[in-house]
Design an enzyme around this catalytic site. Structure first.
Site, mmCIF file in Angstrom:
data_model
loop_
_atom_site.group_PDB
_atom_site.id
_atom_site.type_symbol
_atom_site.label_atom_id
_atom_site.label_comp_id
_atom_site.label_asym_id
_atom_site.label_seq_id
_atom_site.Cartn_x
_atom_site.Cartn_y
_atom_site.Cartn_z
ATOM 1 N N LYS A 9 43.339 33.927 35.390
ATOM 2 C CA LYS A 9 42.798 34.848 36.388
ATOM 3 C C LYS A 9 43.728 34.948 37.610
ATOM 4 O O LYS A 9 44.692 34.174 37.733
ATOM 5 C CB LYS A 9 41.415 34.349 36.794
ATOM 6 C CG LYS A 9 40.391 34.396 35.661
ATOM 7 C CD LYS A 9 39.101 33.771 36.154
ATOM 8 C CE LYS A 9 38.025 33.788 35.105
ATOM 9 N NZ LYS A 9 36.823 33.086 35.581
ATOM 10 N N TYR A 49 33.069 41.881 31.815
ATOM 11 C CA TYR A 49 32.002 41.068 32.410
ATOM 12 C C TYR A 49 30.636 41.758 32.361
ATOM 13 O O TYR A 49 29.751 41.435 33.154
ATOM 14 C CB TYR A 49 32.371 40.690 33.851
ATOM 15 C CG TYR A 49 33.353 39.524 33.916
ATOM 16 C CD1 TYR A 49 33.105 38.342 33.223
ATOM 17 C CD2 TYR A 49 34.507 39.595 34.687
ATOM 18 C CE1 TYR A 49 33.993 37.264 33.282
ATOM 19 C CE2 TYR A 49 35.403 38.524 34.750
ATOM 20 C CZ TYR A 49 35.123 37.362 34.047
ATOM 21 O OH TYR A 49 35.994 36.287 34.112
ATOM 22 N N ASN A 112 37.979 29.579 39.383
ATOM 23 C CA ASN A 112 38.067 28.595 38.286
ATOM 24 C C ASN A 112 39.220 28.863 37.306
ATOM 25 O O ASN A 112 39.224 28.360 36.193
ATOM 26 C CB ASN A 112 36.719 28.451 37.575
ATOM 27 C CG ASN A 112 36.319 29.685 36.810
ATOM 28 O OD1 ASN A 112 36.945 30.734 36.945
ATOM 29 N ND2 ASN A 112 35.280 29.579 36.003
ATOM 30 N N HIS A 115 39.488 32.209 32.035
ATOM 31 C CA HIS A 115 38.329 32.614 31.238
ATOM 32 C C HIS A 115 38.700 32.350 29.786
ATOM 33 O O HIS A 115 39.844 32.563 29.395
ATOM 34 C CB HIS A 115 38.025 34.101 31.429
ATOM 35 C CG HIS A 115 37.070 34.624 30.407
ATOM 36 N ND1 HIS A 115 35.710 34.506 30.548
ATOM 37 C CD2 HIS A 115 37.281 35.199 29.200
ATOM 38 C CE1 HIS A 115 35.120 35.014 29.472
ATOM 39 N NE2 HIS A 115 36.048 35.441 28.643
ATOM 40 N N GLU A 126 36.102 40.508 22.828
ATOM 41 C CA GLU A 126 37.064 40.416 23.943
ATOM 42 C C GLU A 126 38.490 40.700 23.466
ATOM 43 O O GLU A 126 39.247 41.405 24.134
ATOM 44 C CB GLU A 126 36.964 39.037 24.610
ATOM 45 C CG GLU A 126 35.660 38.881 25.383
ATOM 46 C CD GLU A 126 35.395 37.475 25.914
ATOM 47 O OE1 GLU A 126 34.371 37.290 26.576
ATOM 48 O OE2 GLU A 126 36.205 36.554 25.667
HETATM 49 P P1 CMP Z 1 34.203 32.965 33.270
HETATM 50 O O1 CMP Z 1 34.353 31.929 32.214
HETATM 51 O O2 CMP Z 1 35.261 33.999 33.408
HETATM 52 O O3 CMP Z 1 32.789 33.712 33.057
HETATM 53 C C1 CMP Z 1 32.117 34.347 34.102
HETATM 54 C C2 CMP Z 1 32.731 34.040 35.429
HETATM 55 O O4 CMP Z 1 31.876 34.261 36.528
HETATM 56 C C3 CMP Z 1 33.039 32.543 35.516
HETATM 57 O O5 CMP Z 1 34.084 32.219 34.668
HETATM 58 C C4 CMP Z 1 33.292 32.397 36.996
HETATM 59 O O6 CMP Z 1 34.585 32.860 37.354
HETATM 60 C C5 CMP Z 1 32.259 33.364 37.559
HETATM 61 N N1 CMP Z 1 31.041 32.671 37.991
HETATM 62 C C6 CMP Z 1 30.119 32.078 37.225
HETATM 63 N N2 CMP Z 1 29.136 31.566 37.990
HETATM 64 C C7 CMP Z 1 29.455 31.863 39.260
HETATM 65 C C8 CMP Z 1 28.854 31.614 40.514
HETATM 66 N N3 CMP Z 1 27.709 30.937 40.600
HETATM 67 N N4 CMP Z 1 29.465 32.059 41.622
HETATM 68 C C9 CMP Z 1 30.627 32.728 41.539
HETATM 69 N N5 CMP Z 1 31.264 33.023 40.380
HETATM 70 C C10 CMP Z 1 30.691 32.572 39.256
#
Ligand code: CMP
Length: 151
Positions: A9, A49, A112, A115, A126
């Site tokens: 990301k 998403y 984080n 993905h 995906e």
């Molecule tokens: P990802 O695995 O890409 O799947 C959905 C994404 O939403 C997740 O990783 C995070 O980047 C984001 N995400 C999930 N929960 C939260 C949260 N509580 N607050 C902000 N971002 C979130």
């Protein structure tokens, strides 16, 4: 052999962690079969998403994922979906195990780094959302038998 979709990301790209993340997956033995570096258009982010559309963090998530370039990849290997998620660690970096990418390089769920597909159905949708089938490269890796061979 199972394929899975992986995204480094914008925070991973901006922090110069593409190589580190790719290297962990490569060293584990997963085979890279597709890759591209791109600025994510809004419609692609929204499709990717779509399952989170009703979540309170959805709008911020779309802003984040479209804010800077990403590195999109497809990896292949035995139980690749599980293996990649294991290497990434839990979605919330503070809950991820030491040694995982999210534990070792991140602190917040909103930043984080990566993905990765969470099921065979999602991996398939995906991969086809991000890569036309002619961008998936079928190739034999020289050390494949030493990583995934049977005895
Ligand atoms: P990802 O695995 O890409 O799947 C959905 C994404 O939403 C997740 O990783 C995070 O980047 C984001 N995400 C999930 N929960 C939260 C949260 N509580 N607050 C902000 N971002 C979130």
């Amino acid at each position: 052999m199972e394929k899975t979709f992986v995204l480094v990301k914008p925070d991973g790209v901006q922090r110069g962690l593409i190589g580190e993340i790719l290297s962990k997956l490569e060293k584990r033995g997963l085979k890279l079969v597709a890759a591209k570096f791109l600025q994510v258009p809004n419609d692609l982010a929204e499709k990717h998403y779509a399952v989170h559309k009703e979540k309170p963090f959805y709008e911020g998530l779309i802003r984040y994922i479209t804010s800077a370039p990403v590195m999109a990849m497809v990896f292949q290997g035995p139980e690749a979906i599980h293996a990649v998620r294991q290497t990434m660690g839990l979605t919330d970096p503070l809950k991820a195990e030491p040694g995982t990418i999210r534990h070792d390089f991140a602190l917040r769920i909103s930043r984080n780094l990566t993905h990765a597909s969470d099921s065979p159905d999602n991996a398939e949708s995906e991969i086809s959302l991000w890569f036309p089938s002619d961008e998936i490269v079928q190739w034999t890796k020289a050390d494949e038998d030493w990583i995934i061979g049977d005895n």
